[in-house]
Enzyme design. Structure first.
Site, short mmCIF file in Angstrom:
data_model
loop_
_atom_site.label_atom_id
_atom_site.label_comp_id
_atom_site.label_asym_id
_atom_site.label_seq_id
_atom_site.Cartn_x
_atom_site.Cartn_y
_atom_site.Cartn_z
N SER A 1 -54.33 61.60 -51.16
CA SER A 1 -55.14 62.67 -51.76
C SER A 1 -55.74 63.60 -50.72
O SER A 1 -56.47 64.52 -51.06
CB SER A 1 -56.26 62.07 -52.62
N SER B 1 -49.15 59.54 -36.49
CA SER B 1 -50.04 59.27 -35.38
C SER B 1 -50.76 60.57 -35.00
O SER B 1 -51.23 61.29 -35.87
CB SER B 1 -49.26 58.68 -34.19
N TYR C 1 -60.96 57.97 -32.06
CA TYR C 1 -59.76 58.49 -32.72
C TYR C 1 -58.54 58.31 -31.83
O TYR C 1 -57.50 57.79 -32.25
CB TYR C 1 -59.94 59.96 -33.08
N LYS D 1 -55.32 55.80 -32.50
CA LYS D 1 -53.97 56.32 -32.65
C LYS D 1 -53.04 55.78 -31.56
O LYS D 1 -51.85 55.55 -31.81
CB LYS D 1 -53.98 57.85 -32.63
#
Length: 276
Positions: A18, A132, A146, A150
Site C-alpha cells: 500500500s 534494497s 537504514y 539494507k
C-alpha cells in the site's frame, strides 16, 4: 528461446503493497496479467490489488498472512520484498527504538516473510526480488539504521541464494532516492537528504523491479539508473573514493547551514566548524 518470463497468470506476493513503491509495482503487474496479493500494515481502500493486513514484525502474524495469500493465489511464483521504512539515526548515538524499528521491518520483516514463502517458491521454482537501496553499498550520514538494515538485507539475500538457489532465483534491486513519505521523519528531524542524493523517478524503480522479476536469466544485482550503476561500482570497487565523495558532500551541506538547529546533527556540525 524466450528471454522473458510470461507475467500472465503469474502468482505474486508483494510486501509494503500500500506504499508508494508497492502500489505502483502491484498496479503494473496486474496490468500485465499477473495475479497479485499484497501485505501491508495499513491496507488502503483504493489499493489496486487485494492487500492483507499484516505486521511483518510479528512472528505469529506473518506465517498466517502468508499462508492466506498463497491459498488465495493457489501457489507462489514470485515474492517481491518491498516493505521498508526510514528515519533519522546518527551512527554516533546509541541505538534506540528508531534503530530497532528499522532493523525489525527492513531486515527481520523481510526474513520472516521470505521464510514463510520458501516452500511454495521451491515448489514452483520461483523467484525473490529484494528491494534494497543504494545505501546498502554507499552509506549516507545521519541515517545509519537504514543503511545498516539494507546492507544486512543484501547479506541475507546472498545467504538465501546460496541455500535455495538451486530452485529459486534471488535478485537485489538498488534504488537511490525517490520522493515518497519514507523521507518525512528524516526531514522533520532537520536531516533532509536534499542535496545529498539525486532523486529519481518512481517509474524507473518499478521498471527495474519488473526486469528483475521477469528477465529470463536473472541478474544478481540491479541498480535502477545509470548514475546508480556508477555509484554501485564505486562503492563496491573503490570504497575509499566513494567515502571521500560522500564526506565532501556532507561538509558542503553543513557549511550551507542545511542542518542548522537539528539536534541529532549537533555533533556533525561541531566537528565541521573551522578550527582557529
Amino acid at each position: 528461446m524466450s528471454t522473458r518470463r510470461d507475467p500472465l497468470g503469474m502468482r505474486v506476493l508483494v510486501t509494503g503493497a500500500s506504499g508508494t513503491f508497492g502500489r505502483a509495482i502491484c498496479a503494473r503487474l496486474r496490468e500485465l496479467g499477473a495475479r497479485v496479493v499484497g501485505l501491508d500494515l495499513e491496507p488502503r481502500e483504493d489499493d489496486p490489488v487485494t492487500v492483507l493486513a499484516c505486521d511483518i514484525t510479528d512472528d505469529d502474524a506473518v506465517p498466517a498472512a502468508v499462508a492466506e495469500a498463497i491459498d488465495r493465489l493457489g501457489g507462489l511464483d514470485l515474492l517481491i520484498n518491498n516493505a521498508g521504512i526510514g528515519g533519522p539515526a546518527p551512527a554516533e548515538l546509541p541505538p534506540g527504538a528508531e534503530v530497532r524499528r528499522q532493523l525489525d521491518v527492513n531486515l527481520l520483516g523481510t526474513w520472516r516473510v521470505t521464510a514463510a514463502c520458501v516452500d511454495a517458491l521451491v515448489a514452483s521454482r520461483g523467484r525473490v526480488v529484494m528491494v534494497s537501496s543504494r545505501m546498502a553499498v554507499m552509506q549516507l550520514p545521519l541515517a545509519a539504521a537504514y543503511g545498516a538494515s539494507k546492507r544486512a538485507l543484501v547479506a541475507y539475500a546472498d545467504a538465501l541464494r546460496l541455500e535455495i538457489g538451486t530452485h529459486v532465483d534471488v535478485t537485489c534491486v538498488y534504488p537511490s532516492a525517490v520522493r515518497s513519505p519514507i523521507h518525512d521523519s528524516t526531514a522533520a528531524a532537520g536531516l533532509s537528504l536534499e542535496g545529498m542524493s539525486r532523486y529519481e523517478p518512481l517509474e524507473g524503480v518499478v521498471r527495474t523491479v519488473l526486469r528483475a522479476a521477469l528477465r529470463g536469466r536473472p541478474r544478481r544485482d540491479l541498480p535502477t539508473t545509470r548514475r546508480g550503476a556508477v555509484e554501485f561500482f564505486l562503492a563496491r570497487h573503490l570504497p575509499a573514493l566513494a567515502d571521500r565523495i560522500v564526506a565532501g558532500t556532507l561538509a558542503g551541506r553543513v557549511r550551507s547551514g542545511a542542518f542548522q538547529g537539528a539536534e541529532l546533527a549537533a555533533g556533525v556540525i561541531a566537528r565541521h566548524r573551522p578550527t582557529r
